[in-house]
Design a protein around this motif. Sequence first.
Motif, PDB file in Angstrom:
ATOM      1  N   MET A   1     -52.731   5.026 -34.581  1.00 28.79           N
ATOM      2  CA  MET A   1     -52.620   3.456 -34.924  1.00 28.79           C
ATOM      3  C   MET A   1     -51.442   2.612 -35.349  1.00 28.79           C
ATOM      4  O   MET A   1     -50.697   3.736 -36.153  1.00 28.79           O
ATOM      5  N   VAL A   2     -51.122   1.927 -34.501  1.00 31.19           N
ATOM      6  CA  VAL A   2     -49.939   0.879 -34.479  1.00 31.19           C
ATOM      7  C   VAL A   2     -49.712   0.119 -35.924  1.00 31.19           C
ATOM      8  O   VAL A   2     -48.920   0.511 -36.828  1.00 31.19           O
ATOM      9  N   PHE A   3     -50.570  -0.169 -35.974  1.00 29.10           N
ATOM     10  CA  PHE A   3     -51.115  -1.825 -37.065  1.00 29.10           C
ATOM     11  C   PHE A   3     -52.226  -1.021 -37.723  1.00 29.10           C
ATOM     12  O   PHE A   3     -53.330  -1.135 -38.046  1.00 29.10           O
ATOM     13  N   ALA A   4     -52.031  -0.604 -39.187  1.00 32.36           N
ATOM     14  CA  ALA A   4     -53.262  -0.445 -40.770  1.00 32.36           C
ATOM     15  C   ALA A   4     -52.992  -2.301 -41.251  1.00 32.36           C
ATOM     16  O   ALA A   4     -51.726  -2.316 -41.331  1.00 32.36           O
ATOM     17  N   SER A   5     -54.359  -2.324 -41.781  1.00 34.86           N
ATOM     18  CA  SER A   5     -54.324  -3.559 -42.975  1.00 34.86           C
ATOM     19  C   SER A   5     -54.350  -2.853 -44.401  1.00 34.86           C
ATOM     20  O   SER A   5     -53.916  -1.213 -44.505  1.00 34.86           O
ATOM     21  N   THR A   6     -53.577  -3.278 -45.067  1.00 35.18           N
ATOM     22  CA  THR A   6     -53.309  -3.342 -46.543  1.00 35.18           C
ATOM     23  C   THR A   6     -54.496  -2.293 -47.072  1.00 35.18           C
ATOM     24  O   THR A   6     -53.877  -1.292 -47.844  1.00 35.18           O
ATOM     25  N   ILE A   7     -55.587  -1.341 -46.279  1.00 37.73           N
ATOM     26  CA  ILE A   7     -56.538  -0.597 -47.126  1.00 37.73           C
ATOM     27  C   ILE A   7     -56.326   0.468 -46.273  1.00 37.73           C
ATOM     28  O   ILE A   7     -57.320   1.000 -46.377  1.00 37.73           O
ATOM     29  N   GLY A   8     -55.703   0.122 -44.970  1.00 40.52           N
ATOM     30  CA  GLY A   8     -55.812   1.581 -43.834  1.00 40.52           C
ATOM     31  C   GLY A   8     -56.152   1.228 -43.083  1.00 40.52           C
ATOM     32  O   GLY A   8     -55.509   1.954 -42.472  1.00 40.52           O
ATOM     33  N   SER A   9     -57.409   0.713 -42.859  1.00 44.99           N
ATOM     34  CA  SER A   9     -58.019   0.868 -41.628  1.00 44.99           C
ATOM     35  C   SER A   9     -56.682   0.050 -40.313  1.00 44.99           C
ATOM     36  O   SER A   9     -55.719  -1.011 -40.666  1.00 44.99           O
ATOM     37  N   ALA A  10     -57.543   0.105 -39.317  1.00 39.68           N
ATOM     38  CA  ALA A  10     -57.063  -1.137 -38.445  1.00 39.68           C
ATOM     39  C   ALA A  10     -57.557  -2.663 -38.164  1.00 39.68           C
ATOM     40  O   ALA A  10     -58.665  -2.938 -38.858  1.00 39.68           O
ATOM     41  N   MET A  11     -56.133  -2.808 -38.087  1.00 39.80           N
ATOM     42  CA  MET A  11     -55.981  -3.749 -37.863  1.00 39.80           C
ATOM     43  C   MET A  11     -57.021  -4.540 -36.759  1.00 39.80           C
ATOM     44  O   MET A  11     -56.622  -3.965 -35.453  1.00 39.80           O
ATOM     45  N   GLU A  12     -57.439  -6.253 -36.393  1.00 36.40           N
ATOM     46  CA  GLU A  12     -57.851  -6.632 -35.640  1.00 36.40           C
ATOM     47  C   GLU A  12     -57.211  -7.290 -34.453  1.00 36.40           C
ATOM     48  O   GLU A  12     -55.394  -7.548 -35.021  1.00 36.40           O
ATOM     49  N   PRO A  13     -57.110  -6.841 -33.355  1.00 40.69           N
ATOM     50  CA  PRO A  13     -56.136  -7.427 -32.403  1.00 40.69           C
ATOM     51  C   PRO A  13     -55.590  -9.407 -32.548  1.00 40.69           C
ATOM     52  O   PRO A  13     -54.646  -9.287 -32.522  1.00 40.69           O
ATOM     53  N   ARG A  14     -56.461  -9.959 -32.126  1.00 42.09           N
ATOM     54  CA  ARG A  14     -56.884 -10.948 -32.933  1.00 42.09           C
ATOM     55  C   ARG A  14     -55.463 -11.466 -34.711  1.00 42.09           C
ATOM     56  O   ARG A  14     -54.806 -11.874 -34.593  1.00 42.09           O
ATOM     57  N   ASN A  15     -56.036 -10.395 -35.855  1.00 36.73           N
ATOM     58  CA  ASN A  15     -54.612 -10.237 -36.423  1.00 36.73           C
ATOM     59  C   ASN A  15     -54.266 -10.302 -36.440  1.00 36.73           C
ATOM     60  O   ASN A  15     -52.842 -11.261 -36.834  1.00 36.73           O
ATOM     61  N   VAL A  16     -53.475  -9.106 -35.549  1.00 42.68           N
ATOM     62  CA  VAL A  16     -52.616  -8.463 -35.234  1.00 42.68           C
ATOM     63  C   VAL A  16     -51.023  -8.940 -34.568  1.00 42.68           C
ATOM     64  O   VAL A  16     -50.245 -10.617 -34.678  1.00 42.68           O
ATOM     65  N   ASN A  17     -51.673  -9.988 -33.575  1.00 43.47           N
ATOM     66  CA  ASN A  17     -51.143 -11.597 -33.281  1.00 43.47           C
ATOM     67  C   ASN A  17     -51.234 -12.617 -33.707  1.00 43.47           C
ATOM     68  O   ASN A  17     -49.678 -13.738 -33.619  1.00 43.47           O
TER      69      ASN A  17
END
Length: 43
Positions: A1-17
């Motif tokens: 997992m490269v990008f994690a949300s504030t709660i530690g789950s994986a971020m959706e690719p659209r949100n990363v972009n």
Amino acid sequence: MVFASTIGSAMEPRNVNRRFEQLRAAAGLDWLHLHDLRHAFAT
């Protein structure tokens, strides 16, 4: 997992972009793309 949300789950690719585009625009780096970061750290 490269990008994690504030709660530690994986971020959706659209949100990363979307977030990257916001940060890039705020920094005034119109020429920079997310994939460019891969090359910048590889050298």
